[in-house]
Design an enzyme around this catalytic site. Sequence first.
Site, PDB file in Angstrom:
ATOM      1  N   LYS A 204       0.836  -1.203   0.000  1.00 29.73           N
ATOM      2  CA  LYS A 204       0.000   0.000   0.000  1.00 29.73           C
ATOM      3  C   LYS A 204       0.877   1.264   0.000  1.00 29.73           C
ATOM      4  CE  LYS A 204      -3.260  -2.728  -0.300  1.00 29.73           C
ATOM      5  NZ  LYS A 204      -4.521  -3.230   0.116  1.00 29.73           N
TER       6      LYS A 204
HETATM    7  C1  LIG Z   1      -5.430  -4.273   0.479  1.00 31.93           C
HETATM    8  C2  LIG Z   1      -6.894  -4.084   0.511  1.00 31.93           C
HETATM    9  C3  LIG Z   1      -7.670  -4.532   1.598  1.00 31.93           C
HETATM   10  C4  LIG Z   1      -7.152  -5.426   2.683  1.00 31.93           C
HETATM   11  O1  LIG Z   1      -6.122  -4.925   3.415  1.00 31.93           O
HETATM   12  P1  LIG Z   1      -5.200  -5.951   4.268  1.00 31.93           P
HETATM   13  O2  LIG Z   1      -4.363  -5.025   5.072  1.00 31.93           O
HETATM   14  O3  LIG Z   1      -4.421  -6.745   3.276  1.00 31.93           O
HETATM   15  O4  LIG Z   1      -6.099  -6.788   5.096  1.00 31.93           O
HETATM   16  C5  LIG Z   1      -9.020  -4.228   1.602  1.00 31.93           C
HETATM   17  N1  LIG Z   1      -9.585  -3.548   0.606  1.00 31.93           N
HETATM   18  C6  LIG Z   1      -8.891  -3.127  -0.457  1.00 31.93           C
HETATM   19  C7  LIG Z   1      -9.598  -2.342  -1.504  1.00 31.93           C
HETATM   20  C8  LIG Z   1      -7.527  -3.400  -0.552  1.00 31.93           C
HETATM   21  O5  LIG Z   1      -6.852  -3.003  -1.634  1.00 31.93           O
END
Ligand SMILES: *Cc1c(COP(=O)(O)O)cnc(C)c1O
Length: 379
Positions: free
Chosen positions: A186
């Site tokens: 992210k």
């Molecule tokens: C990455 C992501 C998540 C989940 O996040 P995690 O930290 O991997 O649990 C949820 N929604 C979206 C749109 C994502 O891109």
Amino acid sequence: MSQPPFIPVCEPYLCGKELDYVKEAITTNWISSSGSYVTRLENEFASYVGAQHGVTTTSGTTALHLACKALELGPGDEVIVPNFTMIASAFAVCYTGAMPVFVDSEAETWNIDPNLIEEKITPNTKAIMVTHIYGHPCEMDTILQIAKKHNLKVIEDAAEVHGATYKGKPCGSLGDIACFSLFANKIITSGEGGLITTNDKVLFDKCRYYRNLCFPLDGPRNYVHEDIGYNYRLPNTLAAIAVAQLENIGQLIERRIANAHCYQEMLKEVPGLRFQPKLDHATNVYWMVSCCVDENQFGCSRDQLMVDLKSRGIDTRKLFYPMHRQPALAKYGCAVEGQYPVTDKLSVEGLYFPSSSGLTRDLISYICDQIKEVHNKYK
Ligand SMILES: *Cc1c(COP(=O)(O)O)cnc(C)c1O
């Protein structure tokens, strides 16, 4: 440029005081969730997105679950969810016993199509969850209007849009409650982790309550629990990494945007590649540089392009697979052929290219040359 080693789709870019802060957490012996980086991250991130309250969690997924719990969603309730999203959006609703009801995307931005929401609203609908997809904010004015008209809460899945704005307002402050992920790919990361932002003090308190096994927020620790809660507490060692990342968020976003501009510019002569756009009233922070491949114009399919790039040492990923086709969600009875044409097309044609914040222009130029060679091979 000579062939670089294998290029991953995304890797963290730890360019600031990450190590200093982790070291401090360890040398001061504060490694649990009671450490000061946790509250610092909550306050500083909330203030960054213009929200009053922040709550850290162990992941984006648990952030979404807590948000759903805080809104008291449960069996018998329905929640509007984009059909084109990451699976965690839908799972979070399922965890509570509520039912996700899927809505197709708009063709231009790939975000949930506001014009298709109202036909899915029933007397059981309690909330609309939106996902700002791949870096681009959803059409929030229309969505908020629909929510108001039908008395629904709005949850933003903002996992992919740290720092993006819609009509000048930051994602994470647009609905009733918003959830961010701090996973390693992210825009800012703690490796694993999540964040919730809200302006609603009641939701804020409920998130903190459910996050910590429903220990009373104030009062004595007598181990009496009124509700079933979860342990979704983020440790201080990980919060330390995210605090350092947040100090550099401006640079991290600029680099993501520069990546996208680089690819778009270098590939503009190649037919059949349609990148995710940016609308005038929004920013796109380009979490990933994503595009659709028109097989007829480009010369080969998305899948063939992925195979060829892999053999040239470049990793790519498909865009998300539609929720209505997920075996795990089959019991929600939404595998209706032809009901989600935009999402179906995205899942066949869409992919993203390497998008790390640490990519150099030279490396992107190398990748684009390889994409052009694949095009020339099949055209
Ligand atoms: C990455 C992501 C998540 C989940 O996040 P995690 O930290 O991997 O649990 C949820 N929604 C979206 C749109 C994502 O891109």
